[in-house]
Enzyme design. Structure first.
Site, PDB file in Angstrom:
ATOM      1  N   HIS A 187       0.824  -1.228   0.000  1.00  0.00           N
ATOM      2  CA  HIS A 187       0.000   0.000   0.000  1.00  0.00           C
ATOM      3  C   HIS A 187       0.852   1.269   0.000  1.00  0.00           C
ATOM      4  O   HIS A 187       0.298   2.379  -0.013  1.00  0.00           O
ATOM      5  CB  HIS A 187      -0.932   0.031   1.216  1.00  0.00           C
ATOM      6  CG  HIS A 187      -1.948  -1.074   1.225  1.00  0.00           C
ATOM      7  ND1 HIS A 187      -2.782  -1.326   0.164  1.00  0.00           N
ATOM      8  CD2 HIS A 187      -2.257  -2.006   2.174  1.00  0.00           C
ATOM      9  CE1 HIS A 187      -3.563  -2.363   0.461  1.00  0.00           C
ATOM     10  NE2 HIS A 187      -3.262  -2.797   1.660  1.00  0.00           N
ATOM     11  N   ASP A 191      -2.663 -10.601  -2.563  1.00  0.00           N
ATOM     12  CA  ASP A 191      -3.162 -10.167  -1.255  1.00  0.00           C
ATOM     13  C   ASP A 191      -4.658  -9.852  -1.359  1.00  0.00           C
ATOM     14  O   ASP A 191      -5.162  -9.513  -2.437  1.00  0.00           O
ATOM     15  CB  ASP A 191      -2.387  -8.908  -0.835  1.00  0.00           C
ATOM     16  CG  ASP A 191      -2.683  -8.444   0.575  1.00  0.00           C
ATOM     17  OD1 ASP A 191      -1.906  -8.783   1.480  1.00  0.00           O
ATOM     18  OD2 ASP A 191      -3.702  -7.733   0.777  1.00  0.00           O
ATOM     19  N   HIS A 235      -6.109  -7.298  -0.436  1.00  0.00           N
ATOM     20  CA  HIS A 235      -6.325  -5.886  -0.789  1.00  0.00           C
ATOM     21  C   HIS A 235      -5.596  -5.520  -2.075  1.00  0.00           C
ATOM     22  O   HIS A 235      -4.528  -6.065  -2.372  1.00  0.00           O
ATOM     23  CB  HIS A 235      -5.801  -4.986   0.339  1.00  0.00           C
ATOM     24  CG  HIS A 235      -6.410  -5.276   1.675  1.00  0.00           C
ATOM     25  ND1 HIS A 235      -5.846  -6.157   2.573  1.00  0.00           N
ATOM     26  CD2 HIS A 235      -7.542  -4.806   2.254  1.00  0.00           C
ATOM     27  CE1 HIS A 235      -6.611  -6.213   3.667  1.00  0.00           C
ATOM     28  NE2 HIS A 235      -7.644  -5.408   3.490  1.00  0.00           N
ATOM     29  N   ASP A 290      -4.140 -12.843   3.518  1.00  0.00           N
ATOM     30  CA  ASP A 290      -5.354 -12.348   4.169  1.00  0.00           C
ATOM     31  C   ASP A 290      -6.619 -12.575   3.347  1.00  0.00           C
ATOM     32  O   ASP A 290      -7.718 -12.260   3.807  1.00  0.00           O
ATOM     33  CB  ASP A 290      -5.224 -10.865   4.579  1.00  0.00           C
ATOM     34  CG  ASP A 290      -4.589  -9.994   3.511  1.00  0.00           C
ATOM     35  OD1 ASP A 290      -4.271 -10.509   2.419  1.00  0.00           O
ATOM     36  OD2 ASP A 290      -4.407  -8.786   3.775  1.00  0.00           O
TER      37      ASP A 290
HETATM   38 ZN   LIG Z   1      -3.945  -7.139   2.679  1.00  0.00          ZN
END
Ligand SMILES: [Zn+2]
Length: 343
Positions: free
Chosen positions: A158, A193, A195, A282
């Site tokens: 991120h 991931d 996200h 995740d």
């Molecule tokens: Zn993540």
């Protein structure tokens, strides 16, 4: 497979972050790295410590003033009257139309996307050790290892060139890809991931020499909200070299693997000389962040298919938060990947 890890990454203890306005404990804790390390060691993977590579690799990806901010913010923050133990932003430049502030409070808002990337006294040392871990894994692969796993913590995908967010500070995948680019003309980054890898996308958005592909929960209703939509395909020289494959919240193995096959097709078409995998765990059905429903055998199959690309590969740890199966999911992923390589 060689596992790159150092306990120097454990000195960062973020205390909490805001979720829907409520302060929650941060799940990105040192213990998760130890769970992953012990699980990998128990299956006979060999642990190696990274060397210290100095400021060069991070400066190749991040801006000078952002790096200066990360390194100095905690000390400057502590000098303010009534300051908290951690640097946490509370004022942001809407659309970044404003100038660059002198104040560390203003700079925190400028360089931090959210409240999930606090800086405390041990943070910078852990953040740089995490980046060195990624660099070391890339060097192992450059030296001829078919693959290496960088057990990085804090995570990185991120983080933009000048902005932290979502537990991430330095973009370990981008740093690894930049190292690999020294000897490879084209590098692909595949992000599995939960996200969207928004920082990674942002760093390479206008470049054709690094392909970025991300499979993730649809950001229409999930972090990071502002990036990760299918229409984002890159700009200028990078147009066509970014692919986002958002999945409906709650998707399990089948839709994930279908998206993965599309992602792998894109990677094959690009024909990179090396690969970086943003290996978040995740997307697991039992992960506390609860966005997708990938199973343990699902991770094994995801990584088996990635291994079948038979590319020199750096696997970089991203998300994956405390659950009883966290270590098992890593072991399954590494097993699948190594089997895929051998096929
Ligand atoms: Zn993540």
């Amino acid at each position: 497979m060689q596992i790159v890890f150092t306990e120097a990454q454990l000195g960062h203890h973020p205390s909490g972050f805001l979720v829907r306005g409520q302060r929650q404990p941060c799940p990105e804790i040192p213990a998760r790295a130890m769970v992953l390390k012990e699980a990998a060691e128990s299956r006979g993977h060999r642990l190696v410590a990274p060397e210290s590579y100095g400021p060069g690799p991070r400066a190749a990806v991040h801006t000078p003033r952002y790096l200066r901010f990360l390194e100095t913010a905690h000390e400057r923050w502590q000098a303010l009257p009534g300051a908290s133990a951690e640097v946490i932003p509370n004022v942001h430049p809407n659309g970044r139309r404003a100038g660059y502030p002198e104040s560390v409070v203003g700079q925190a808002g400028y360089h931090m996307a959210d409240t999930a990337c606090p800086l405390a006294s041990g943070s910078w040392a852990a953040i740089t050790a995490s980046a060195d871990t990624a660099v070391h894994a890339a060097r192992l692969v450059q030296a001829g290892a078919p693959a290496a796993y960088a057990l990085c913590r804090p995570p990185g995908h991120h983080a933009f060139a000048d902005m932290a967010g979502g537990f991430c500070y330095l973009n370990n995948c981008a740093i690894a890809a930049t190292e690999l680019r020294r000897t490879a003309s084209r590098v692909a980054i595949l992000d599995v991931d939960l996200h969207h890898g928004n920082g990674t996308q942002g760093i390479f958005y206008r470049r054709a020499d690094v392909l970025t592909v991300s499979i993730h929960a649809d950001p229409a209703n999930f972090y990071p909200f502002f990036w990760g939509h299918a229409a984002e395909r890159g700009e200028q020289a990078g147009e066509g070299y970014n692919l986002n494959l958002p999945l409906a919240l709650g998707s399990g193995d089948e839709p994930f693997l279908a998206a993965l096959d599309r992602a792998l097709g894109e990677v094959r078409l690009y024909a990179p000389e090396a690969l970086v995998v943003a290996l978040g765990l995740d997307a697991y059905e039992g992960d506390p962040l609860a966005g997708l429903k990938v199973t343990t055998p699902g991770f094994e199959e995801i990584c088996r298919r990635i291994g079948k690309l038979r590319l020199p590969t750096v696997l970089v740890q991203e998300g994956g938060y405390p659950s009883p199966e966290l270590g098992r999911n890593l072991v399954a992923s590494l097993k699948g990947f190594e089997e895929g390589l051998r096929v």
